[in-house]
Design a protein around this motif. Structure first.
Motif, mmCIF file in Angstrom:
data_model
loop_
_atom_site.group_PDB
_atom_site.id
_atom_site.type_symbol
_atom_site.label_atom_id
_atom_site.label_comp_id
_atom_site.label_asym_id
_atom_site.label_seq_id
_atom_site.Cartn_x
_atom_site.Cartn_y
_atom_site.Cartn_z
ATOM 1 N N ASP A 134 0.802 -1.274 -0.185
ATOM 2 C CA ASP A 134 -0.104 0.013 0.007
ATOM 3 C C ASP A 134 0.717 1.253 -0.031
ATOM 4 O O ASP A 134 0.327 2.346 0.000
ATOM 5 C CB ASP A 134 -0.830 0.005 1.308
ATOM 6 C CG ASP A 134 -1.930 -0.903 1.146
ATOM 7 O OD1 ASP A 134 -2.173 -1.590 0.059
ATOM 8 O OD2 ASP A 134 -2.455 -1.493 2.121
ATOM 9 N N PHE A 135 2.172 1.124 0.206
ATOM 10 C CA PHE A 135 3.077 2.276 0.132
ATOM 11 C C PHE A 135 4.072 2.462 -1.023
ATOM 12 O O PHE A 135 4.394 1.279 -1.655
ATOM 13 C CB PHE A 135 3.920 2.286 1.444
ATOM 14 C CG PHE A 135 3.302 2.567 2.883
ATOM 15 C CD1 PHE A 135 3.422 3.805 3.255
ATOM 16 C CD2 PHE A 135 2.624 1.688 3.515
ATOM 17 C CE1 PHE A 135 2.998 4.282 4.440
ATOM 18 C CE2 PHE A 135 2.188 1.979 4.793
ATOM 19 C CZ PHE A 135 2.249 3.109 5.162
ATOM 20 N N ASP A 136 4.005 3.604 -1.501
ATOM 21 C CA ASP A 136 5.010 3.801 -2.580
ATOM 22 C C ASP A 136 6.357 3.544 -1.919
ATOM 23 O O ASP A 136 6.865 4.607 -1.021
ATOM 24 C CB ASP A 136 4.765 5.273 -3.000
ATOM 25 C CG ASP A 136 5.640 5.425 -4.264
ATOM 26 O OD1 ASP A 136 5.328 5.287 -5.442
ATOM 27 O OD2 ASP A 136 6.880 5.891 -4.114
ATOM 28 N N LEU B 91 1.715 12.300 5.109
ATOM 29 C CA LEU B 91 1.365 11.175 4.561
ATOM 30 C C LEU B 91 0.192 11.461 3.686
ATOM 31 O O LEU B 91 -0.714 12.113 3.937
ATOM 32 C CB LEU B 91 0.938 9.982 5.645
ATOM 33 C CG LEU B 91 0.439 8.655 5.091
ATOM 34 C CD1 LEU B 91 1.808 7.986 4.658
ATOM 35 C CD2 LEU B 91 -0.379 7.981 6.186
ATOM 36 N N TYR B 92 0.450 11.240 2.199
ATOM 37 C CA TYR B 92 -0.656 11.146 1.070
ATOM 38 C C TYR B 92 -1.138 10.102 0.745
ATOM 39 O O TYR B 92 -0.282 9.114 0.698
ATOM 40 C CB TYR B 92 0.239 12.116 -0.021
ATOM 41 C CG TYR B 92 0.922 13.356 0.562
ATOM 42 C CD1 TYR B 92 0.014 14.668 0.653
ATOM 43 C CD2 TYR B 92 2.230 13.457 0.661
ATOM 44 C CE1 TYR B 92 0.812 15.694 0.828
ATOM 45 C CE2 TYR B 92 2.865 14.699 1.138
ATOM 46 C CZ TYR B 92 2.246 15.680 1.073
ATOM 47 O OH TYR B 92 2.733 17.139 1.434
ATOM 48 N N TYR B 93 -2.263 10.175 0.110
ATOM 49 C CA TYR B 93 -2.798 8.877 -0.619
ATOM 50 C C TYR B 93 -3.108 9.290 -2.126
ATOM 51 O O TYR B 93 -3.735 10.303 -2.092
ATOM 52 C CB TYR B 93 -4.115 8.357 0.092
ATOM 53 C CG TYR B 93 -4.544 7.338 -0.657
ATOM 54 C CD1 TYR B 93 -4.088 6.064 -0.269
ATOM 55 C CD2 TYR B 93 -5.607 7.531 -1.497
ATOM 56 C CE1 TYR B 93 -4.618 4.811 -0.759
ATOM 57 C CE2 TYR B 93 -6.127 6.140 -1.899
ATOM 58 C CZ TYR B 93 -5.528 4.925 -1.719
ATOM 59 O OH TYR B 93 -6.248 3.632 -2.155
ATOM 60 N N SER B 94 -2.530 8.715 -3.003
ATOM 61 C CA SER B 94 -2.758 9.102 -4.472
ATOM 62 C C SER B 94 -2.588 7.884 -5.307
ATOM 63 O O SER B 94 -1.524 6.902 -5.099
ATOM 64 C CB SER B 94 -1.586 10.131 -4.942
ATOM 65 O OG SER B 94 -1.687 10.433 -6.281
ATOM 66 N N LYS C 160 -2.118 4.345 -3.605
ATOM 67 C CA LYS C 160 -0.775 4.103 -2.678
ATOM 68 C C LYS C 160 -0.732 5.421 -1.742
ATOM 69 O O LYS C 160 -1.232 6.634 -2.046
ATOM 70 C CB LYS C 160 0.420 3.927 -3.330
ATOM 71 C CG LYS C 160 0.215 2.632 -4.200
ATOM 72 C CD LYS C 160 1.769 2.431 -4.754
ATOM 73 C CE LYS C 160 1.850 0.959 -5.334
ATOM 74 N NZ LYS C 160 3.194 0.710 -6.000
ATOM 75 N N PHE C 161 0.000 5.172 -0.554
ATOM 76 C CA PHE C 161 0.317 5.896 0.427
ATOM 77 C C PHE C 161 1.776 6.568 0.032
ATOM 78 O O PHE C 161 2.635 5.540 -0.230
ATOM 79 C CB PHE C 161 0.215 5.523 1.823
ATOM 80 C CG PHE C 161 -1.210 5.139 2.277
ATOM 81 C CD1 PHE C 161 -2.022 6.197 2.876
ATOM 82 C CD2 PHE C 161 -1.732 4.088 2.329
ATOM 83 C CE1 PHE C 161 -3.189 6.011 3.232
ATOM 84 C CE2 PHE C 161 -3.045 3.775 2.533
ATOM 85 C CZ PHE C 161 -3.781 4.830 3.300
#
Length: 292
Positions: A3-5, A57-60, A63-64
């Motif tokens: 889920d993370f970049d 923390l961004y969501y785009s 992914k976070f």
């Protein structure tokens, strides 16, 4: 970790792992030193962790993306120019006064005082206080920070970022789809005199429009990394044996002077009311809001 970049995650890790020096002491720029309380909301624990590195923390795009503030932040290689823009462009040079600060104070879990929550040295900038006419104080508690040098660095960077207030809104053609929230972008716009001025994207939305077609709506805030470089010479050294004093709210510094004189106030009908004018001269303090 899917889920993370991972690239953004690795960049944040490298910023935290950078060695920084103050006097003869070398330590990591940021460390996360604290306890995660499983009884807290997940969002609360995440916010606490982010305080340890001035993080976001961004969501785009599913992914976070995590970021930390270092001495620099790379911008996109593509500069936004006028030929990429559709529709109008707006600029707000200042935000509300309530989002502008010249003083930051708060508590951290002091490693030199058995990890008791104490006040870290206040960070302020005299030039900013002079511009604002009075101390404008932001309370920033650092539950995941135990070193007072790191606490001062975080407080100063938080203060410096609050002074970068220019907010721009622009509409881009589909080339804007390469950007995401959290990206630093360079903007060149002759009317405002911008030549590759750096902004951080806060909001991005793809919008269909019957006249403009599909465009990318972006709102971004100025983000000059040079303004958030922490000058370690301004750090306050606190001997380990002393620790950091915690203000208990019981002691108020004596004012420099107090002047009082009587006057008379008259209303529209000529009725007069005596009044007492009192002027108090003191040193600005984030702990003093008024005298009674």
């Amino acid at each position: 970790m899917g889920d993370f970049d991972l690239d953004a995650f690795e960049t944040a890790i490298n910023i935290c792992e950078d060695d920084v020096t103050w006097l003869s002491t070398t330590h990591k720029r940021y460390t996360c030193d604290g306890v995660i309380d499983s009884g807290n909301k997940l969002s609360t624990n995440i916010e606490n962790i982010l305080t340890s590195m001035v993080g976001k923390l961004y969501y785009s795009s599913g992914k976070f993306f995590m970021s930390a503030v270092g001495d620099s932040k790379s911008s996109e290689s593509t500069t936004i120019t006028e030929d990429m823009m559709v529709g109008g462009l707006t600029l707000a040079t200042k935000t509300s006064r309530r989002n502008q600060y010249n003083t930051v104070k708060g508590q951290f879990n002091n490693e030199d005082a058995n990890y008791i929550a104490t006040d870290y040295p206040i960070r302020d900038v005299a030039t900013y206080i002079g511009e604002d006419g009075e101390p404008l104080t932001l309370d920033v508690d650092l539950p995941m920070t135990t070193n007072h040098f790191r606490a001062q660095r975080i407080a100063y960077i938080t203060l410096a970022k609050s002074r970068q207030q220019a907010t721009i809104n622009l509409k881009l053609n589909l080339t804007g789809m390469r950007f995401k929230v959290g990206d630093n972008v360079k903007i060149t716009y002759s009317k405002f005199g911008y030549v590759e001025k750096v902004f951080e994207i806060q909001h991005l939305q793809i919008i269909p429009d019957p006249e403009l077609g599909v465009y990318v709506d972006i709102t971004a805030v100025e983000d000059d990394p040079n303004e958030t470089i922490y000058d370690t010479s301004s750090a306050i050294d606190v001997p380990a044996t002393q620790g950091v004093n915690s203000y208990d709210g019981k002691v108020v510094p004596t004012p420099t002077s107090i002047d009082a004189y009587f006057s008379v106030r008259a209303d529209a009908l000529g009725n007069t009311t005596p009044k007492l004018e009192i002027t108090i001269d003191d040193n600005p303090s984030p702990y003093i809001t008024h005298y009674q």
